[in-house]
Motif scaffolding. Structure first.
Motif, mmCIF file in Angstrom:
data_model
loop_
_atom_site.group_PDB
_atom_site.id
_atom_site.type_symbol
_atom_site.label_atom_id
_atom_site.label_comp_id
_atom_site.label_asym_id
_atom_site.label_seq_id
_atom_site.Cartn_x
_atom_site.Cartn_y
_atom_site.Cartn_z
ATOM 1 N N VAL A 106 61.678 -51.014 102.891
ATOM 2 C CA VAL A 106 62.976 -50.933 102.213
ATOM 3 C C VAL A 106 64.078 -51.374 103.174
ATOM 4 C CG1 VAL A 106 64.701 -49.366 101.221
ATOM 5 C CG2 VAL A 106 62.277 -49.111 100.622
ATOM 6 N N HIS A 166 66.202 -54.668 102.739
ATOM 7 C CA HIS A 166 67.627 -54.412 102.505
ATOM 8 C C HIS A 166 68.497 -55.243 103.425
ATOM 9 C CE1 HIS A 166 71.515 -52.326 102.992
ATOM 10 N NE2 HIS A 166 71.413 -52.113 101.698
ATOM 11 N N ASN A 190 68.344 -58.894 102.765
ATOM 12 C CA ASN A 190 69.122 -59.164 101.562
ATOM 13 C C ASN A 190 70.625 -59.248 101.859
ATOM 14 O OD1 ASN A 190 69.359 -59.418 98.626
ATOM 15 N ND2 ASN A 190 70.394 -57.443 98.771
ATOM 16 N N MET A 244 72.551 -62.439 100.707
ATOM 17 C CA MET A 244 73.661 -62.271 99.763
ATOM 18 C C MET A 244 74.969 -62.794 100.361
ATOM 19 S SD MET A 244 73.309 -60.969 96.732
ATOM 20 C CE MET A 244 72.036 -60.249 95.723
ATOM 21 N N TYR A 274 60.938 -57.030 97.513
ATOM 22 C CA TYR A 274 61.533 -55.706 97.324
ATOM 23 C C TYR A 274 61.251 -55.158 95.925
ATOM 24 C CZ TYR A 274 65.167 -52.208 96.478
ATOM 25 O OH TYR A 274 65.832 -51.081 96.113
ATOM 26 N N TYR A 319 68.421 -39.574 95.422
ATOM 27 C CA TYR A 319 69.653 -40.240 95.008
ATOM 28 C C TYR A 319 70.283 -39.465 93.860
ATOM 29 C CZ TYR A 319 68.430 -44.466 97.676
ATOM 30 O OH TYR A 319 68.132 -45.358 98.667
ATOM 31 N N GLN A 361 74.405 -42.891 92.345
ATOM 32 C CA GLN A 361 73.648 -43.827 93.192
ATOM 33 C C GLN A 361 72.566 -44.537 92.383
ATOM 34 O OE1 GLN A 361 72.719 -40.730 96.063
ATOM 35 N NE2 GLN A 361 73.208 -42.157 97.728
ATOM 36 N N VAL A 398 72.660 -52.908 90.344
ATOM 37 C CA VAL A 398 72.779 -54.075 91.231
ATOM 38 C C VAL A 398 71.453 -54.825 91.315
ATOM 39 C CG1 VAL A 398 72.255 -53.128 93.535
ATOM 40 C CG2 VAL A 398 73.972 -54.933 93.272
ATOM 41 N N ILE A 417 77.946 -57.987 91.572
ATOM 42 C CA ILE A 417 77.401 -57.664 92.896
ATOM 43 C C ILE A 417 78.536 -57.409 93.884
ATOM 44 C CG2 ILE A 417 76.088 -58.601 94.849
ATOM 45 C CD1 ILE A 417 74.362 -60.091 92.655
ATOM 46 N N PHE A 448 79.996 -54.046 93.153
ATOM 47 C CA PHE A 448 79.077 -53.034 93.693
ATOM 48 C C PHE A 448 79.284 -52.878 95.195
ATOM 49 C CE2 PHE A 448 75.180 -52.701 96.221
ATOM 50 C CZ PHE A 448 74.706 -51.448 95.865
ATOM 51 N N LEU A 449 79.387 -54.027 95.881
ATOM 52 C CA LEU A 449 79.478 -53.998 97.345
ATOM 53 C C LEU A 449 80.717 -53.261 97.832
ATOM 54 C CD1 LEU A 449 78.187 -57.468 98.526
ATOM 55 C CD2 LEU A 449 77.281 -55.209 99.046
ATOM 56 N N ILE A 507 79.706 -50.312 100.246
ATOM 57 C CA ILE A 507 80.037 -50.327 101.675
ATOM 58 C C ILE A 507 81.009 -49.181 101.993
ATOM 59 C CG2 ILE A 507 81.057 -51.688 103.558
ATOM 60 C CD1 ILE A 507 79.927 -54.198 102.166
ATOM 61 N N ALA A 538 78.958 -46.100 102.240
ATOM 62 C CA ALA A 538 78.126 -46.085 103.444
ATOM 63 C C ALA A 538 78.957 -45.684 104.662
ATOM 64 C CB ALA A 538 77.487 -47.448 103.660
ATOM 65 N N SER A 564 73.951 -41.723 106.016
ATOM 66 C CA SER A 564 73.161 -42.534 105.078
ATOM 67 C C SER A 564 72.926 -43.922 105.671
ATOM 68 C CB SER A 564 73.855 -42.630 103.721
ATOM 69 O OG SER A 564 74.963 -43.513 103.786
ATOM 70 N N LEU A 565 73.926 -44.412 106.400
ATOM 71 C CA LEU A 565 73.797 -45.711 107.062
ATOM 72 C C LEU A 565 72.732 -45.629 108.158
ATOM 73 C CD1 LEU A 565 74.897 -48.572 107.218
ATOM 74 C CD2 LEU A 565 76.705 -47.758 108.723
ATOM 75 N N MET A 569 69.404 -45.784 106.668
ATOM 76 C CA MET A 569 69.012 -47.121 106.193
ATOM 77 C C MET A 569 68.667 -48.024 107.372
ATOM 78 S SD MET A 569 68.072 -48.940 103.834
ATOM 79 C CE MET A 569 68.364 -48.658 102.107
HETATM 80 C C1 HEM Z 1 77.149 -54.606 104.855
HETATM 81 C C2 HEM Z 1 76.599 -54.431 103.685
HETATM 82 C C3 HEM Z 1 75.754 -53.225 103.281
HETATM 83 C C4 HEM Z 1 75.675 -51.976 103.822
HETATM 84 C C5 HEM Z 1 76.418 -51.407 105.015
HETATM 85 C C6 HEM Z 1 74.715 -51.247 103.037
HETATM 86 C C7 HEM Z 1 74.318 -49.940 103.276
HETATM 87 C C8 HEM Z 1 73.372 -49.261 102.540
HETATM 88 C C9 HEM Z 1 72.968 -47.933 102.780
HETATM 89 C C10 HEM Z 1 73.536 -47.047 103.866
HETATM 90 C C11 HEM Z 1 72.027 -47.594 101.858
HETATM 91 C C12 HEM Z 1 71.334 -46.265 101.699
HETATM 92 C C13 HEM Z 1 72.347 -45.501 100.936
HETATM 93 C C14 HEM Z 1 71.870 -44.253 100.325
HETATM 94 O O1 HEM Z 1 71.158 -43.469 100.957
HETATM 95 O O2 HEM Z 1 72.292 -44.077 99.190
HETATM 96 C C15 HEM Z 1 71.818 -48.734 101.032
HETATM 97 C C16 HEM Z 1 70.932 -48.790 99.965
HETATM 98 C C17 HEM Z 1 70.876 -49.846 99.060
HETATM 99 N N1 HEM Z 1 71.630 -50.994 99.130
HETATM 100 FE FE1 HEM Z 1 72.913 -51.513 100.570
HETATM 101 N N2 HEM Z 1 74.239 -52.059 102.051
HETATM 102 C C18 HEM Z 1 74.856 -53.268 102.161
HETATM 103 C C19 HEM Z 1 74.678 -54.365 101.357
HETATM 104 C C20 HEM Z 1 73.912 -54.365 100.210
HETATM 105 C C21 HEM Z 1 73.772 -55.500 99.333
HETATM 106 C C22 HEM Z 1 74.412 -56.884 99.550
HETATM 107 C C23 HEM Z 1 72.979 -55.103 98.300
HETATM 108 C C24 HEM Z 1 72.547 -55.870 97.082
HETATM 109 C C25 HEM Z 1 73.248 -56.789 96.500
HETATM 110 C C26 HEM Z 1 72.600 -53.741 98.548
HETATM 111 C C27 HEM Z 1 71.788 -52.991 97.729
HETATM 112 C C28 HEM Z 1 71.293 -51.760 98.023
HETATM 113 C C29 HEM Z 1 70.292 -51.081 97.236
HETATM 114 C C30 HEM Z 1 69.638 -51.607 95.946
HETATM 115 C C31 HEM Z 1 70.021 -49.884 97.883
HETATM 116 C C32 HEM Z 1 68.986 -48.838 97.481
HETATM 117 C C33 HEM Z 1 67.702 -49.258 98.158
HETATM 118 C C34 HEM Z 1 66.533 -48.352 97.805
HETATM 119 O O3 HEM Z 1 66.660 -47.156 97.914
HETATM 120 O O4 HEM Z 1 65.476 -48.924 97.444
HETATM 121 N N3 HEM Z 1 73.186 -53.318 99.723
HETATM 122 N N4 HEM Z 1 72.660 -49.744 101.468
#
Ligand code: HEM
Lengths: 217, 265
Positions: free
Chosen positions: A29, A33, A36, A40, A95, A137, A141, A148, A192, A195-196, A200, A203, A209-210, A213
């Motif tokens: 994951v 992630h 991606n 993206m 994914y 979640y 979330q 997304v 998207i 969403f971001l 962000i 996060a 949470s960050l 991840m």
């Molecule tokens: C700088 C950019 C990004 C940061 C800092 C970031 C950070 C994070 C963090 C911290 C989580 C875990 C959050 C949680 O526990 O709820 C997460 C999950 C996720 N993020 Fe991001 N993210 C970023 C960009 C993106 C992008 C571009 C996408 C998709 C377009 C995305 C899609 C997702 C998805 C779908 C999850 C859930 C993953 C899973 O549990 O399978 N993120 N992200």
């Protein structure tokens, strides 16, 4: 160092090292992630530059926030877009396939009940939402992540339609043809990006949470 | 580059009615192949981002090279995706975009003016019969009409009506080597395109003499355009004065400027 810890708390060792109980996000994951995020970023910023060559609405994106600066910006932006698309598609398919096969989507993203979303959203807005257990979640979330992922699928399918409107005319027809697919592609991008902005911000507001991840726990 | 220039200066001699000033202007544009330089600039903004983040992971020149390598990989993927039997969707007369947009790398006033009286289509390369064709001879060929969508690399599209003779029938007629890899088109203003043989043999690839039932007007490529509904607009050359069947890829105007070579749709 590790032996010191082992000596101090021998009973904790098996749990920590075998890991499955404490790992919040498995390695696949985290890897998909962050790949991606790169894919993206390139797709969106080069896509804006491509949009500028023939805008759908009465605005264009400032070139400074786009990539592909060659000539009128178009050849370079197209090269970036059609290179990063492979990264996006292969990584995204990995994914989604693993999300379905491992049962992660079912376990983590379902069910999404409207009442739960309203409850968790109002709790979040009043600062009462708990983030103690990162492995579960909340409904907001779930909705955002499922949404997304769907937007990503629509972005890729509409992208395929405008890339190959003859070879993949059946896919383009699903979106109402070439011109309509361009609008669908744009709105998938807008979804998207929307969403971001939330994602962000959240996060940053919940740094652990960050951490999870990145490090998995 | 060199063979292109050589053939272009030849084109200047054989084609009366073509403004030589325009040709020279264009040749000048072609001289320093700017593609590489442009890519370097293209990579600069990413370079700026990596600078902002404090790590210069992307070397600009290698980024440019990598992008071009992937673009060539995309050529191969598109050649595989190309289905020689798959037809582009066709539309009713009522769907035709009016007015149909003019598009070129020059304003409409600068579009070449070819004299139909003295026009000769040069046919060369791996063909048995290299006799040049007058417009009258070309017009006498069996013709078909298609109403298809023209898709521009910029993203916009427009539906038009084109009438002419299938390129594959013409290639057979002149005894072209259909196992050759490419067909290269030269245009009156110095524009050029190379296309793959499978696309040249596609049933809808057409030597076009009419637009919307009228003799092809100057702005749409008088006297002859190659209409290819399975390729992006810039791969549909106008003002075509030469056609060569080759095993060597001579590139093309936009292809040499960083646009993807195959550009199939
Ligand atoms: C700088 C950019 C990004 C940061 C800092 C970031 C950070 C994070 C963090 C911290 C989580 C875990 C959050 C949680 O526990 O709820 C997460 C999950 C996720 N993020 Fe991001 N993210 C970023 C960009 C993106 C992008 C571009 C996408 C998709 C377009 C995305 C899609 C997702 C998805 C779908 C999850 C859930 C993953 C899973 O549990 O399978 N993120 N992200």
């Amino acid at each position: 160092m590790s032996s010191e810890i082992a000596d101090a708390k021998p009973t904790d060792l098996p749990k920590v090292s075998s890991g499955s109980a404490v790992v919040i996000h498995p390695r696949w994951v985290r890897i998909t992630h962050w790949i991606n995020v790169i894919a993206m970023f390139v797709m969106i910023t080069s896509g804006w530059r491509i949009y500028n060559a023939s805008p759908l609405f009465a605005f264009t994106f400032p070139p400074a926030i786009t990539i592909g600066d060659a000539l009128d910006g178009l050849p370079g932006a197209l090269l970036w877009h059609f290179a990063a698309m492979w990264l996006l598609a292969v990584n995204g398919a990995t994914y989604v396939a693993l999300g379905i096969l491992t049962g992660r989507f079912r376990r983590k993203l379902l069910p999404i009940r409207p009442m739960d979303v309203i409850r968790d959203l109002s709790a979040a807005l009043t600062g009462k939402l708990s983030h103690d257990d990162l492995s579960v979640y909340n409904a907001v979330q779930r909705l955002l992540y499922a949404g997304v992922i769907a937007a990503g699928v629509v972005a890729v399918a509409s992208g395929v339609s405008i890339w190959k409107p003859v070879q993949f005319q059946e896919v383009a027809a699903v979106f109402g043809g070439y011109d309509a697919a361009r609008f669908v592609h744009f709105f998938a991008m807008a979804t998207i990006v929307g969403f971001l902005l939330i994602h962000i911000t959240l996060a940053i507001l919940v740094p652990k949470s960050l951490r999870a991840m990145i490090l998995g726990r | 580059m060199e063979p292109e220039e050589r053939l272009m200066s030849k084109a200047r001699k054989v084609i009366p009615g073509v403004d030589p000033k325009l040709l020279i202007k264009d040749a000048a544009k072609l001289l320093p192949n700017p593609a590489r330089r442009l890519f370097l600039r293209g990579a600069t903004s990413l370079g700026a981002i990596t600078l902002l983040t404090g790590c210069d992971i992307v070397d600009e020149e290698s980024a440019a090279k990598a992008l071009l390598t992937i673009s060539r990989f995309n050529d191969r993927v598109q050649a595989l995706l190309f289905n020689p039997d798959k037809l582009a969707p066709t539309y009713p007369e009522s769907a035709i975009t009016r007015p149909f947009p003019f598009n070129g790398y020059y304003p409409e006033e600068d579009a070449p003016e070819v004299d139909g009286e003295t026009y000769m289509l040069e046919v060369g390369g791996l063909v048995e019969n290299k006799k040049p064709w007058t417009l009258e001879e070309l017009y006498a060929l069996p013709q078909e009409k298609q109403i298809t969508r023209h898709v521009c690399v910029e993203g916009w599209s427009a539906i038009g009506s084109w009438t002419g003779t299938p390129l594959r029938d013409f290639l057979k007629r002149v005894g072209a080597d259909l196992t050759a890899k490419y067909v290269w088109f030269q245009c009156a203003e110095g524009y050029s395109n190379t296309i793959d043989m499978p696309t040249a043999l596609h049933p809808q690839t057409q030597m076009t003499f009419r637009f919307d039932n009228e003799i092809l007007p100057r702005k749409y490529g008088f006297p002859m355009k190659i209409r290819i509904p399975t390729k992006l607009g810039f791969k549909n050359p106008k003002y075509v004065i030469g056609m060569h069947v080759l095993n060597q890829d001579l590139g093309g105007y936009w292809e040499d400027r960083g646009y993807n070579w195959f550009s199939g749709i």
